[in-house]
Design a protein around this motif. Structure first.
Motif, short mmCIF file in Angstrom:
data_model
loop_
_atom_site.label_atom_id
_atom_site.label_comp_id
_atom_site.label_asym_id
_atom_site.label_seq_id
_atom_site.Cartn_x
_atom_site.Cartn_y
_atom_site.Cartn_z
N VAL A 1 0.85 -1.18 0.00
CA VAL A 1 0.00 0.00 0.00
C VAL A 1 0.89 1.23 0.00
O VAL A 1 1.70 1.42 0.91
CB VAL A 1 -0.95 0.02 1.21
CG1 VAL A 1 -1.78 1.30 1.20
CG2 VAL A 1 -1.85 -1.20 1.20
N GLU A 2 0.72 2.07 -1.00
CA GLU A 2 1.53 3.26 -1.12
C GLU A 2 0.70 4.52 -0.94
O GLU A 2 -0.52 4.52 -1.17
CB GLU A 2 2.27 3.29 -2.46
CG GLU A 2 1.39 3.17 -3.68
CD GLU A 2 2.21 2.91 -4.93
OE1 GLU A 2 2.95 3.84 -5.34
OE2 GLU A 2 2.13 1.79 -5.47
N THR B 1 5.67 14.09 -13.62
CA THR B 1 4.26 13.74 -13.49
C THR B 1 4.02 12.32 -14.00
O THR B 1 4.35 11.99 -15.14
CB THR B 1 3.39 14.73 -14.27
OG1 THR B 1 3.51 16.03 -13.68
CG2 THR B 1 1.93 14.31 -14.24
N ALA B 2 3.45 11.49 -13.15
CA ALA B 2 3.21 10.09 -13.49
C ALA B 2 2.50 9.41 -12.34
O ALA B 2 2.38 9.97 -11.25
CB ALA B 2 4.54 9.37 -13.78
N VAL B 3 2.03 8.20 -12.60
CA VAL B 3 1.60 7.33 -11.52
C VAL B 3 2.83 6.55 -11.06
O VAL B 3 3.51 5.92 -11.87
CB VAL B 3 0.50 6.36 -11.96
CG1 VAL B 3 0.12 5.42 -10.82
CG2 VAL B 3 -0.72 7.14 -12.42
N TYR B 4 3.10 6.60 -9.78
CA TYR B 4 4.26 5.94 -9.21
C TYR B 4 3.83 4.64 -8.53
O TYR B 4 2.93 4.63 -7.69
CB TYR B 4 4.96 6.85 -8.20
CG TYR B 4 5.75 7.95 -8.87
CD1 TYR B 4 7.15 7.94 -8.86
CD2 TYR B 4 5.11 8.99 -9.53
CE1 TYR B 4 7.88 8.94 -9.48
CE2 TYR B 4 5.83 9.99 -10.16
CZ TYR B 4 7.21 9.96 -10.14
OH TYR B 4 7.93 10.96 -10.76
N TYR B 5 4.48 3.56 -8.91
CA TYR B 5 4.18 2.23 -8.39
C TYR B 5 5.37 1.71 -7.60
O TYR B 5 6.49 1.66 -8.10
CB TYR B 5 3.89 1.25 -9.52
CG TYR B 5 2.69 1.60 -10.37
CD1 TYR B 5 1.44 1.11 -10.06
CD2 TYR B 5 2.83 2.40 -11.50
CE1 TYR B 5 0.34 1.42 -10.85
CE2 TYR B 5 1.74 2.71 -12.30
CZ TYR B 5 0.50 2.23 -11.96
OH TYR B 5 -0.58 2.53 -12.75
N CYS B 6 5.13 1.30 -6.38
CA CYS B 6 6.19 0.64 -5.62
C CYS B 6 6.17 -0.84 -5.92
O CYS B 6 5.18 -1.40 -6.39
CB CYS B 6 6.05 0.90 -4.12
SG CYS B 6 4.62 0.13 -3.34
N ASN B 7 7.28 -1.49 -5.65
CA ASN B 7 7.36 -2.93 -5.82
C ASN B 7 8.32 -3.52 -4.80
O ASN B 7 9.18 -2.82 -4.26
CB ASN B 7 7.79 -3.29 -7.25
CG ASN B 7 9.17 -2.78 -7.59
OD1 ASN B 7 9.34 -1.67 -8.09
ND2 ASN B 7 10.20 -3.59 -7.33
N ALA B 8 8.14 -4.80 -4.57
CA ALA B 8 9.01 -5.50 -3.63
C ALA B 8 9.12 -6.95 -4.03
O ALA B 8 8.12 -7.58 -4.40
CB ALA B 8 8.47 -5.39 -2.20
N GLY C 1 2.44 -2.26 -5.79
CA GLY C 1 1.42 -1.44 -5.16
C GLY C 1 0.40 -0.97 -6.17
O GLY C 1 0.51 -1.21 -7.37
N GLN C 2 -0.61 -0.28 -5.67
CA GLN C 2 -1.72 0.14 -6.52
C GLN C 2 -1.42 1.40 -7.32
O GLN C 2 -2.17 1.73 -8.24
CB GLN C 2 -2.97 0.37 -5.65
CG GLN C 2 -3.02 1.71 -4.90
CD GLN C 2 -2.13 1.77 -3.68
OE1 GLN C 2 -1.44 0.82 -3.34
NE2 GLN C 2 -2.16 2.91 -3.00
N GLY C 3 -0.36 2.08 -6.98
CA GLY C 3 0.01 3.31 -7.66
C GLY C 3 -0.50 4.54 -6.94
O GLY C 3 -1.57 4.53 -6.34
N THR C 4 0.27 5.60 -7.01
CA THR C 4 -0.13 6.88 -6.44
C THR C 4 0.23 7.98 -7.43
O THR C 4 1.32 7.98 -8.01
CB THR C 4 0.51 7.11 -5.05
OG1 THR C 4 0.01 8.32 -4.49
CG2 THR C 4 2.03 7.18 -5.15
#
Length: 121
Positions: A5-6, A90-97, A112-115
């Protein structure tokens, strides 16, 4: 079940700063690398930054010296400090692990779902 969750995305003016957070939770055995990718409208998703379990980092050339990735292993959380933001960020940022879940033996890259990060000129 593993979930990332981001949070932290916002609308900011050029030159401003944001700090993104991404927390992993669920039945986790271990976490290796964590990182951030982003996708702008009409563009391919690209690597922004990554950090290994040992703390080694990697950045896209476009964000070097402006962004800093870090992690808190006790909280299973990765952060992205973004300074001197530009409209092209400017973008949707997605985390990953990269996670080995307790209810499985195979490492898998969770996302993640993106922010949304929007930088105005």
């Amino acid at each position: 079940q593993v979930q990332l969750v981001e949070s932290g995305g916002d609308l900011v003016q050029a030159g401003g700063s944001l700090r993104l957070s991404c927390a992993a939770s669920g039945s986790i055995f271990s976490i290796d690398a964590m990182g951030w990718n982003r996708q702008a409208p009409g563009k391919q998703r690209e690597l922004v930054a990554a950090i290994t379990s040992g703390g080694s980092t990697n950045y896209a050339d476009s964000v070097k010296d402006r962004f800093t990735v870090s992690r808190d292993n006790a909280k299973n959380t990765v952060y992205l400090q973004m300074n001197s933001l530009k409209p092209e960020d400017t973008a949707v940022y997605y985390c990953n692990a990269d996670i080995i879940p307790r209810l499985g033996s195979r490492r898998y890259r969770y996302w993640g779902q993106g922010t949304q990060v929007t930088v105005s000129s």
